[in-house]
Design a protein around this motif. Structure first.
Motif, mmCIF file in Angstrom:
data_model
loop_
_atom_site.group_PDB
_atom_site.id
_atom_site.type_symbol
_atom_site.label_atom_id
_atom_site.label_comp_id
_atom_site.label_asym_id
_atom_site.label_seq_id
_atom_site.Cartn_x
_atom_site.Cartn_y
_atom_site.Cartn_z
ATOM 1 N N VAL A 382 -75.701 6.731 56.638
ATOM 2 C CA VAL A 382 -76.100 5.525 55.905
ATOM 3 C C VAL A 382 -76.694 4.484 56.846
ATOM 4 O O VAL A 382 -77.671 3.805 56.515
ATOM 5 C CB VAL A 382 -74.889 4.955 55.145
ATOM 6 N N SER A 383 -76.129 4.369 58.039
ATOM 7 C CA SER A 383 -76.649 3.409 59.015
ATOM 8 C C SER A 383 -78.088 3.744 59.404
ATOM 9 O O SER A 383 -78.941 2.852 59.494
ATOM 10 C CB SER A 383 -75.760 3.397 60.253
ATOM 11 N N SER A 384 -78.369 5.045 59.631
ATOM 12 C CA SER A 384 -79.733 5.434 59.972
ATOM 13 C C SER A 384 -80.665 5.301 58.773
ATOM 14 O O SER A 384 -81.825 4.916 58.921
ATOM 15 C CB SER A 384 -79.739 6.864 60.497
ATOM 16 N N TYR A 385 -80.169 5.608 57.573
ATOM 17 C CA TYR A 385 -80.992 5.505 56.361
ATOM 18 C C TYR A 385 -81.396 4.059 56.095
ATOM 19 O O TYR A 385 -82.546 3.771 55.742
ATOM 20 C CB TYR A 385 -80.207 6.070 55.181
ATOM 21 N N GLU A 386 -80.457 3.128 56.293
ATOM 22 C CA GLU A 386 -80.748 1.714 56.095
ATOM 23 C C GLU A 386 -81.359 1.065 57.328
ATOM 24 O O GLU A 386 -81.758 -0.110 57.267
ATOM 25 C CB GLU A 386 -79.446 0.974 55.730
ATOM 26 N N ASP A 387 -81.407 1.829 58.444
ATOM 27 C CA ASP A 387 -81.906 1.317 59.724
ATOM 28 C C ASP A 387 -81.164 0.047 60.126
ATOM 29 O O ASP A 387 -81.763 -0.932 60.586
ATOM 30 C CB ASP A 387 -83.418 1.056 59.664
ATOM 31 N N GLN A 457 -69.407 -2.200 52.910
ATOM 32 C CA GLN A 457 -69.467 -3.648 52.693
ATOM 33 C C GLN A 457 -68.907 -4.362 53.923
ATOM 34 O O GLN A 457 -67.738 -4.282 54.238
ATOM 35 C CB GLN A 457 -68.656 -4.032 51.457
ATOM 36 N N GLY A 458 -69.751 -5.043 54.617
ATOM 37 C CA GLY A 458 -69.328 -5.818 55.778
ATOM 38 C C GLY A 458 -69.311 -5.072 57.073
ATOM 39 O O GLY A 458 -69.009 -5.646 58.122
ATOM 40 N N VAL A 459 -69.619 -3.729 57.075
ATOM 41 C CA VAL A 459 -69.580 -2.980 58.312
ATOM 42 C C VAL A 459 -70.958 -2.880 58.956
ATOM 43 O O VAL A 459 -71.077 -2.635 60.158
ATOM 44 C CB VAL A 459 -69.004 -1.570 58.070
ATOM 45 N N LEU A 460 -72.018 -3.043 58.167
ATOM 46 C CA LEU A 460 -73.371 -2.979 58.701
ATOM 47 C C LEU A 460 -73.768 -4.317 59.281
ATOM 48 O O LEU A 460 -73.495 -5.362 58.702
ATOM 49 C CB LEU A 460 -74.352 -2.557 57.617
ATOM 50 N N LEU A 461 -74.428 -4.266 60.450
ATOM 51 C CA LEU A 461 -74.890 -5.507 61.088
ATOM 52 C C LEU A 461 -76.044 -6.134 60.306
ATOM 53 O O LEU A 461 -76.882 -5.407 59.775
ATOM 54 C CB LEU A 461 -75.333 -5.210 62.515
#
Length: 461
Positions: A382-387, A457-461
């Protein structure tokens, strides 16, 4: 007088047949039978193959004993200064055990055993080599950074000569390098054949059990990565260790695939240096990359190898598929499980990954089978998908189900303690792991979740 006959052996499993067969009835392989000469000879007097004898040399037949009448005294294990080897063996070397170590050519099997032999101060060690000369072993010993011990070297391939020397030398540990080079005069075939490997292993097994001397044997492997020789070889020995690693990297992993005296889930990690193999006491530090800035697609997950918790780095790369069918590639992680997690993210999380190439890599060259790494894999994708980068101080330890639920994992206390020791500030776990867990005992912030959407929720920068 010796009786010599011709017998056919399967080179894959060791099945014996009186005539040649195209297909092995035991393992099902084709064209694996090879003709060998087998010599049935009378055992030499005093050899380790001779039957038990009573007073005056009269042969006696062993009698069965009641289980409750057998006297048993637990013998202490022989502890080495190599903590990684002690862990893999289940706490140390068991007297009278037969240990087989296999691995790729040049991976460091001989170096490991010679280093162990040199470190056993106060014990008489007999190192028998059928592959190298005494001068070559001396050169390797001078390169190793190990203390001087009572280690004696002999270059010999005949098992009868080895037993004859061992009977007078009385070693406390015997090392054989390697079993494929050993040859018994009781079998008329070449060294390394199925019959020779089986016969020599049986002789060393009998020697270890009757004398109580631990025996270490090095075994070659085939191009498929399995131990060379019949499959019965692994059944005969007490412990089977596998020395793994890429020769282009410095790290080596010692795994247990069979152990009659301990767990088979343990592993030891070494670093190959110019002065020998160095123990890696805290592998989590080398498995996590040192970065100056946060990157998308990188998360830290918790896995267990035996009793040892490890924090490993999971790297994911998601990009638009430009060649039609999307690619799914994973290194160190089961590809089928990756496809399952991607389907869960699309169905339960709403992430459109159907037209995306997904590449997953477990840093450090490890092979992960612990389901507790599922949540870290999903977060990395998910982190790579959302960049968008994940907070570098966040760790994950939970399994993901098909319904998008976050499931509990075993030994959560040791996982949390390892993350806290490495300086992580927050760890995501399943809320079903909270039973019996007191968050006040830890300085790290514990975030219990039950669904995937709660994690992001809240973990992505």
């Amino acid at each position: 007088m010796a009786k010599i006959k011709t017998t056919y052996f399967c080179q894959s499993c060791g099945h014996q047949s009186a005539k040649w067969l195209g297909r092995c009835p035991s393992c099902g392989e084709w064209n694996t039978f090879v003709e060998e000469l087998v010599q049935k000879d009378e055992p030499e007097k005093g050899s380790w193959r001779s039957p038990s004898s009573g007073p005056g040399g009269i042969k006696t037949t062993p009698k069965p004993k009641a289980l409750h009448a057998i006297n048993y005294e637990e013998q202490p294990r022989i502890a080495t200064i190599d903590g990684e080897l002690n862990r893999v063996l289940g706490g140390g070397i068991v007297p009278g055990s037969l240990v087989l170590i296999g691995g790729e050519p040049g991976i460091g099997k001989s170096t490991l055993l010679l280093q162990i032999a040199l470190s056993l101060a106060g014990l008489r060690v007999l190192y028998v080599s059928g592959e190298e000369s005494e001068q070559q072993i001396k050169m390797r010993a001078e390169r190793l950074d190990a203390p001087v011990s009572d280690c004696h070297v002999m270059t010999e391939t005949s098992t009868q000569n080895i037993f004859r020397v061992a009977e007078h030398f009385e070693p406390e540990i015997l090392i054989i390098d390697s079993i494929q080079t050993m040859q018994s005069s009781l079998v008329e075939s070449g060294a390394g054949s199925v019959s020779q490997v089986r016969e020599c292993t049986a002789e060393f097994m009998k020697y270890a059990k009757e004398s109580g001397v631990p025996v270490f044997m090095i075994g070659h492997i085939t191009k498929e990565g399995t131990l060379a020789g019949p499959k019965v070889l692994e059944h005969m020995v007490d412990t089977v260790l596998t020395f793994e690693g890429d020769r282009h990297t410095t790290y080596r992993i010692l795994r247990t695939t069979k152990n009659r005296f301990g767990s088979t889930d343990e592993l030891g990690i070494y670093e190959m240096l110019g002065s020998g193999l160095r123990q890696v006491t805290n592998p989590s530090e080398i498995l996590i990359s040192q970065r100056d800035e946060a990157l998308s697609g990188v998360t830290i997950g918790s896995m267990l190898e035996g009793n040892r918790p490890l924090m490993i780095e999971t790297q994911a790369l998601v990009s638009v598929a430009t060649y039609g069918t999307p690619q799914r590639s994973s290194t160190g992680f089961d590809a089928k499980r990756l496809n399952m997690l991607l389907a869960v993210l699309e169905k339960r999380g709403g992430f459109r990954l159907g037209q995306q190439d997904v590449f997953l890599n477990i840093a450090g060259g490890l092979r992960v089978e612990d389901p507790a790494i599922d949540l870290a894999v999903c977060a990395a994708v998910v982190s790579s998908y959302e960049d968008t980068a994940i907070l570098p101080s966040v760790a994950f330890a939970a399994e993901v189900g098909l319904g998008g639920e976050v499931r509990a994992v075993s030994r959560i206390e040791s996982r949390i303690a390892e993350a806290e020791k490495l300086g992580f500030k927050k760890i995501f776990i399943s809320k079903y792991n909270l039973k019996g867990l007191d968050a006040k005992d830890y300085k790290i912030s514990i975030k219990p979740v039950s669904r995937l959407d709660e994690v992001f929720q809240g973990v992505l920068l």
